[in-house]
Design a protein around this motif. Structure first.
Motif, PDB file in Angstrom:
ATOM      1  N   VAL A   1       0.883  -0.892  -0.341  1.00 48.76           N
ATOM      2  CA  VAL A   1      -0.110  -0.339   0.001  1.00 48.76           C
ATOM      3  C   VAL A   1       0.735   1.071   0.076  1.00 48.76           C
ATOM      4  CG1 VAL A   1      -1.327   0.990   1.480  1.00 48.76           C
ATOM      5  CG2 VAL A   1      -1.874  -1.012   0.974  1.00 48.76           C
ATOM      6  N   GLN A   2       1.540   1.494   1.060  1.00 49.64           N
ATOM      7  CA  GLN A   2       2.674   2.001   1.252  1.00 49.64           C
ATOM      8  C   GLN A   2       3.317   2.755  -0.850  1.00 49.64           C
ATOM      9  OE1 GLN A   2       4.887   1.677   4.087  1.00 49.64           O
ATOM     10  NE2 GLN A   2       3.478   2.375   5.577  1.00 49.64           N
ATOM     11  N   LEU A   3       4.326   1.005  -1.090  1.00 49.07           N
ATOM     12  CA  LEU A   3       4.995   1.359  -2.086  1.00 49.07           C
ATOM     13  C   LEU A   3       3.714   2.359  -3.594  1.00 49.07           C
ATOM     14  CD1 LEU A   3       7.566   0.926  -4.584  1.00 49.07           C
ATOM     15  CD2 LEU A   3       5.788  -1.523  -4.410  1.00 49.07           C
ATOM     16  N   GLY A   4       2.075   2.177  -3.299  1.00 49.27           N
ATOM     17  CA  GLY A   4       1.467   2.107  -4.255  1.00 49.27           C
ATOM     18  C   GLY A   4       1.027   3.858  -3.942  1.00 49.27           C
ATOM     19  N   VAL A   5       1.181   3.914  -2.319  1.00 47.30           N
ATOM     20  CA  VAL A   5       0.651   5.636  -2.936  1.00 47.30           C
ATOM     21  C   VAL A   5       1.609   6.453  -3.049  1.00 47.30           C
ATOM     22  CG1 VAL A   5       0.595   7.558  -0.272  1.00 47.30           C
ATOM     23  CG2 VAL A   5      -0.825   4.773  -0.005  1.00 47.30           C
ATOM     24  N   ARG A   6       3.410   6.046  -2.585  1.00 49.96           N
ATOM     25  CA  ARG A   6       4.359   6.850  -3.260  1.00 49.96           C
ATOM     26  C   ARG A   6       4.460   6.324  -4.713  1.00 49.96           C
ATOM     27  NH1 ARG A   6       7.430   3.779   1.396  1.00 49.96           N
ATOM     28  NH2 ARG A   6       7.960   4.948   2.803  1.00 49.96           N
ATOM     29  N   LEU A   7       4.098   5.089  -5.302  1.00 49.92           N
ATOM     30  CA  LEU A   7       4.283   5.403  -6.765  1.00 49.92           C
ATOM     31  C   LEU A   7       3.248   7.039  -7.659  1.00 49.92           C
ATOM     32  CD1 LEU A   7       4.650   1.778  -7.454  1.00 49.92           C
ATOM     33  CD2 LEU A   7       6.898   4.170  -8.206  1.00 49.92           C
ATOM     34  N   SER A   8       1.841   6.673  -7.108  1.00 50.16           N
ATOM     35  CA  SER A   8       0.749   7.508  -7.542  1.00 50.16           C
ATOM     36  C   SER A   8       1.038   9.091  -6.978  1.00 50.16           C
ATOM     37  CB  SER A   8      -0.396   7.327  -7.146  1.00 50.16           C
ATOM     38  OG  SER A   8      -0.690   7.475  -5.386  1.00 50.16           O
TER      39      SER A   8
END
Length: 70
Positions: free
Chosen positions: A63-70
């Protein structure tokens, strides 16, 4: 924030993961049967708890990776 990740995992990811072979309880039974009978319930509880903690941590990282990538 950790409670949010646990809730998301419990209500979103875990139901979907349950259908994967690695998360099916039938695979744990042979391992649990190797333990002495008086230790089987404790072992099953510990394995389930470890699975939940590891999966929640992996989901949180995703989830954290997804938030940082978006």
């Amino acid at each position: 924030m950790e409670n949010l990740f646990e809730w998301l995992y419990d209500h979103y990811a875990e139901p979907q993961l349950r259908v994967l072979p690695a998360f099916q309880e039938e695979l744990l039974r042979p391992v649990i049967r190797l333990a002495p009978e008086e230790d089987r319930i404790i072992l099953a509880d510990q394995l389930t708890t470890l699975q939940m903690h590891w999966c929640t941590a992996a989901f949180q990282i995703g989830v954290q990776l997804g938030v940082r990538l978006s």
